[in-house]
Write an enzyme that holds these catalytic residues in place. Structure first.
Site, mmCIF file in Angstrom:
data_model
loop_
_atom_site.group_PDB
_atom_site.id
_atom_site.type_symbol
_atom_site.label_atom_id
_atom_site.label_comp_id
_atom_site.label_asym_id
_atom_site.label_seq_id
_atom_site.Cartn_x
_atom_site.Cartn_y
_atom_site.Cartn_z
ATOM 1 N N ARG A 1 -14.296 -8.438 -18.684
ATOM 2 C CA ARG A 1 -14.997 -9.356 -19.405
ATOM 3 C C ARG A 1 -14.887 -10.532 -18.891
ATOM 4 O O ARG A 1 -13.572 -10.894 -18.749
ATOM 5 C CB ARG A 1 -14.676 -9.169 -21.005
ATOM 6 C CG ARG A 1 -15.868 -9.734 -21.682
ATOM 7 C CD ARG A 1 -15.589 -9.950 -23.483
ATOM 8 N NE ARG A 1 -14.490 -10.840 -23.603
ATOM 9 C CZ ARG A 1 -13.606 -10.991 -24.638
ATOM 10 N NH1 ARG A 1 -13.242 -9.686 -25.383
ATOM 11 N NH2 ARG A 1 -12.909 -11.874 -24.801
ATOM 12 N N LYS B 1 -2.181 -16.236 -17.366
ATOM 13 C CA LYS B 1 -3.234 -17.225 -17.259
ATOM 14 C C LYS B 1 -3.186 -18.254 -15.965
ATOM 15 O O LYS B 1 -4.022 -18.974 -15.747
ATOM 16 C CB LYS B 1 -3.775 -18.017 -18.698
ATOM 17 C CG LYS B 1 -4.308 -16.713 -19.536
ATOM 18 C CD LYS B 1 -4.651 -17.465 -20.430
ATOM 19 C CE LYS B 1 -5.524 -16.202 -21.725
ATOM 20 N NZ LYS B 1 -4.498 -15.587 -22.154
ATOM 21 N N GLN C 1 -5.387 -27.862 -21.193
ATOM 22 C CA GLN C 1 -6.719 -27.971 -20.798
ATOM 23 C C GLN C 1 -7.564 -28.965 -21.570
ATOM 24 O O GLN C 1 -7.231 -29.239 -22.792
ATOM 25 C CB GLN C 1 -7.262 -26.505 -21.067
ATOM 26 C CG GLN C 1 -6.709 -25.507 -20.136
ATOM 27 C CD GLN C 1 -7.440 -23.943 -20.645
ATOM 28 O OE1 GLN C 1 -7.647 -23.678 -21.866
ATOM 29 N NE2 GLN C 1 -7.605 -23.119 -19.773
ATOM 30 N N PRO C 2 -8.573 -29.512 -20.841
ATOM 31 C CA PRO C 2 -9.567 -30.304 -21.644
ATOM 32 C C PRO C 2 -10.331 -29.522 -22.697
ATOM 33 O O PRO C 2 -10.709 -28.363 -22.375
ATOM 34 C CB PRO C 2 -10.518 -30.943 -20.722
ATOM 35 C CG PRO C 2 -10.415 -30.027 -19.444
ATOM 36 C CD PRO C 2 -8.953 -29.401 -19.498
ATOM 37 N N LYS D 1 -2.273 -24.161 -25.284
ATOM 38 C CA LYS D 1 -1.856 -22.906 -25.502
ATOM 39 C C LYS D 1 -1.016 -22.099 -24.650
ATOM 40 O O LYS D 1 -0.745 -22.419 -23.591
ATOM 41 C CB LYS D 1 -3.263 -22.137 -25.578
ATOM 42 C CG LYS D 1 -4.237 -22.021 -24.342
ATOM 43 C CD LYS D 1 -5.556 -21.395 -24.631
ATOM 44 C CE LYS D 1 -6.320 -21.510 -23.290
ATOM 45 N NZ LYS D 1 -7.756 -20.916 -23.506
ATOM 46 N N ARG E 1 -3.166 -17.976 -38.025
ATOM 47 C CA ARG E 1 -3.959 -16.799 -37.403
ATOM 48 C C ARG E 1 -5.474 -17.373 -37.462
ATOM 49 O O ARG E 1 -5.911 -17.695 -38.389
ATOM 50 C CB ARG E 1 -3.490 -15.477 -38.120
ATOM 51 C CG ARG E 1 -4.263 -14.284 -37.695
ATOM 52 C CD ARG E 1 -4.082 -13.071 -38.402
ATOM 53 N NE ARG E 1 -5.031 -11.917 -37.764
ATOM 54 C CZ ARG E 1 -4.804 -10.669 -38.095
ATOM 55 N NH1 ARG E 1 -3.770 -10.461 -39.270
ATOM 56 N NH2 ARG E 1 -5.329 -9.863 -37.509
ATOM 57 N N GLU F 1 -10.895 -11.384 -18.883
ATOM 58 C CA GLU F 1 -10.154 -10.430 -19.357
ATOM 59 C C GLU F 1 -10.363 -9.164 -18.734
ATOM 60 O O GLU F 1 -11.396 -8.410 -18.870
ATOM 61 C CB GLU F 1 -10.712 -10.348 -20.948
ATOM 62 C CG GLU F 1 -10.789 -11.517 -21.686
ATOM 63 C CD GLU F 1 -9.634 -11.579 -22.402
ATOM 64 O OE1 GLU F 1 -8.618 -10.663 -22.249
ATOM 65 O OE2 GLU F 1 -9.248 -12.592 -23.236
ATOM 66 N N GLU G 1 -11.718 -17.650 -19.719
ATOM 67 C CA GLU G 1 -10.862 -16.483 -19.494
ATOM 68 C C GLU G 1 -11.459 -15.368 -18.795
ATOM 69 O O GLU G 1 -12.760 -15.237 -18.965
ATOM 70 C CB GLU G 1 -10.361 -15.921 -20.998
ATOM 71 C CG GLU G 1 -9.574 -16.833 -21.533
ATOM 72 C CD GLU G 1 -8.925 -16.229 -22.842
ATOM 73 O OE1 GLU G 1 -8.923 -15.046 -22.860
ATOM 74 O OE2 GLU G 1 -8.092 -16.991 -23.619
#
Length: 300
Positions: A255, A103, A178-179, A140, A218, A272, A270
């Site tokens: 996407r 990313k 990230q904010p 993340k 999860r 994808e 994101e």
């Protein structure tokens, strides 16, 4: 997008997924997509990417669909991508897969003028200094999917965030900070699907992260998913993101996930390009369109 009228008898297409396991979701669209591709006259088979018995050269096209364990098996998955592409045509192409598997591409999109969520990267060995004090934030991994290893933190709540980052570093993962985009709690996240270079359909979904959700818990990747009609601004941002992809390869599918910033401007959350859920169950009319695009790619 008009449907093709020619048939594809003799064409063999692999729809590539991952083997069932407790820590991955089930691709519920895959049986319907297989049947739709078969309805074009092609032979469509569902195969696992890590199955050593698969002869990739026996297929005219391999389409990565739901290899949803790849983010924690990258050292196995990326070499498989190269092997598969050496034996047959792979969609999306290997250069796209490699670029999109990390990313850090968000920083590249921002550098190319595409509105994207501001992101700071902390590779292993980097001290997590300067965590936000004035706003909520998200931590993340730079290689992740389905909100795996993602956590949301209040402003100034740094102890738990540092422990989270240390755990990722111990596993060799680069952390992203990230904010937290508060608009996601009201307007949600929008996912715009493109197939064969054209916009196909869109969905909206609710926020994934809450303060009560632990980073190692999860999560439901797409809560409250529903059909959505994108605005002109959302379409423009998504198209700009795809135009900014530096790899000059044709994208069979894509996407673009968007969220609003504080001014209401759509920003890329994101992009994808590897194994996105296409939400075909919510848009069944899209099935024959996707199937025809896949069959046409196999013929080429």
């Amino acid at each position: 997008m008009p449907r093709s009228t020619s048939r594809t008898s003799g064409t063999r297409i692999a729809l590539v997924t991952s083997a069932p396991r407790p820590d991955t979701s089930t691709d519920r669209d895959l049986p319907f997509l297989r049947d739709a591709v078969a309805a074009t006259g092609a032979e469509a088979v569902v195969v696992h990417w890590d199955d050593p018995a698969v002869d990739w050269a026996s297929h005219d096209l391999a389409v990565i669909r739901s290899t949803w364990d790849y983010t924690w098996r990258t050292e196995e998955f990326l070499p498989w991508v190269d092997r598969c592409a050496a034996a047959t045509t792979l969609a999306n192409p290997p250069a796209v897969v490699r670029w999109n598997s990390d990313k850090r591409y968000l920083g590249e999109l921002s550098a190319r003028g595409v509105p994207a969520v501001a992101t700071r990267y902390l590779p292993p060995g980097t001290e997590p200094d300067g965590l936000p004090d004035g706003h909520e934030y998200v931590v993340k991994p730079a290689a992740g999917a389905g909100a795996r290893y993602a956590g949301r933190y209040r402003a100034g709540s740094h102890g738990a965030a540092r422990a989270h980052i240390a755990r990722m570093h111990a596993e060799g993962l680069t952390a992203m900070v990230q904010p937290y985009m508060p608009a996601i709690d009201t307007s949600g996240e929008r996912a715009l699907v493109f197939v064969g270079g054209r916009f196909l359909h869109a969905v909206a979904k609710n926020a994934v992260l809450s303060h009560a959700t632990a980073w190692d818990e999860r999560k439901v990747a797409h809560p409250g998913v529903r059909p959505w009609t994108p605005t002109a601004a959302e379409l423009a941002t998504a198209e700009a993101a795809l135009a900014a992809v530096p790899v000059r390869s044709e994208l069979l599918y894509a996407r673009v996930d968007l969220v609003d910033d504080e001014d209401g401007t759509p920003c890329v959350m994101e992009l994808e390009l590897i194994e996105p859920n296409l939400f075909l169950a919510l848009h069944p009319a899209s099935l024959p369109v996707v199937a025809d695009v896949i069959a046409s790619a196999a013929r080429r």
